[in-house]
Design an enzyme around this catalytic site. Sequence first.
Site, PDB file in Angstrom:
ATOM      1  N   TYR A   1     120.567 -13.113 -89.063  1.00  0.00           N
ATOM      2  CA  TYR A   1     119.572 -13.202 -90.287  1.00  0.00           C
ATOM      3  C   TYR A   1     119.396 -12.052 -91.214  1.00  0.00           C
ATOM      4  O   TYR A   1     119.317 -12.154 -92.227  1.00  0.00           O
ATOM      5  CB  TYR A   1     118.343 -13.739 -89.659  1.00  0.00           C
TER       6      TYR A   1
ATOM      7  N   LYS B   1     117.094 -11.045 -85.466  1.00  0.00           N
ATOM      8  CA  LYS B   1     118.690 -10.866 -84.982  1.00  0.00           C
ATOM      9  C   LYS B   1     119.306 -10.371 -86.166  1.00  0.00           C
ATOM     10  O   LYS B   1     118.910 -10.859 -87.494  1.00  0.00           O
ATOM     11  CB  LYS B   1     118.883 -12.391 -84.753  1.00  0.00           C
TER      12      LYS B   1
ATOM     13  N   GLU C   1     107.121 -14.188 -88.041  1.00  0.00           N
ATOM     14  CA  GLU C   1     107.064 -13.955 -89.595  1.00  0.00           C
ATOM     15  C   GLU C   1     108.563 -13.755 -90.007  1.00  0.00           C
ATOM     16  O   GLU C   1     109.123 -12.981 -89.521  1.00  0.00           O
ATOM     17  CB  GLU C   1     106.045 -12.791 -89.986  1.00  0.00           C
TER      18      GLU C   1
END
EC number: 3.5.4.13
Length: 190
Positions: free
Chosen positions: A116, A113, A139
Amino acid sequence: MGIKEDNWIRKMAIEEGMIEPFADSQVKLHPETGEKLISYGLSSYGYDLRISREFKVFTNVYNSLVDPKCFTEDALISIVDDVCIIPPNSFALARSVEYFRIPRNVLTVCIGKSTYARCGLIVNVTPFEPEWEGYVTIEISNTTPLPAKVYANEGIAQVLFFEGDAACDVSYAERQGKYQKQQGITIPFV
């Protein structure tokens, strides 16, 4: 191979159990508190999956070497919490809240996203192959020189579904893929 729209994703989630639990729309506010969330749920051409409360954060306590052929959990600290603080220039593993069952003629691509990414957190998830099922191991790399916070039970990445023109000859399940039906955060193994 075409990308699948919200109506198809909804139908497959409800009728075939492709995504469980399934949020039928973008959820941007906490249903009980009204607090703003990093969105998750169904979007126009994808599904924003959530990250669970389970994390494994890399540490150098034992001066370990990271070797994908001989990985040891000594390099990780397990955390169960509503947030995870990833140290500067470090890395964490997590798992999705949602369990996925991918149809034989579908391949997914998962993209982190932008909320982030704009904070220097890079999310990597490999494709979900035809007939793969399980919780997704996620991850997360903190590329910044500062600690970074990740919120559990909120959006972390968007899954895009691509339907092939024909079903594949051999699916992930038939190949007995090593990450088939993973239940928790799965560390690498060969």
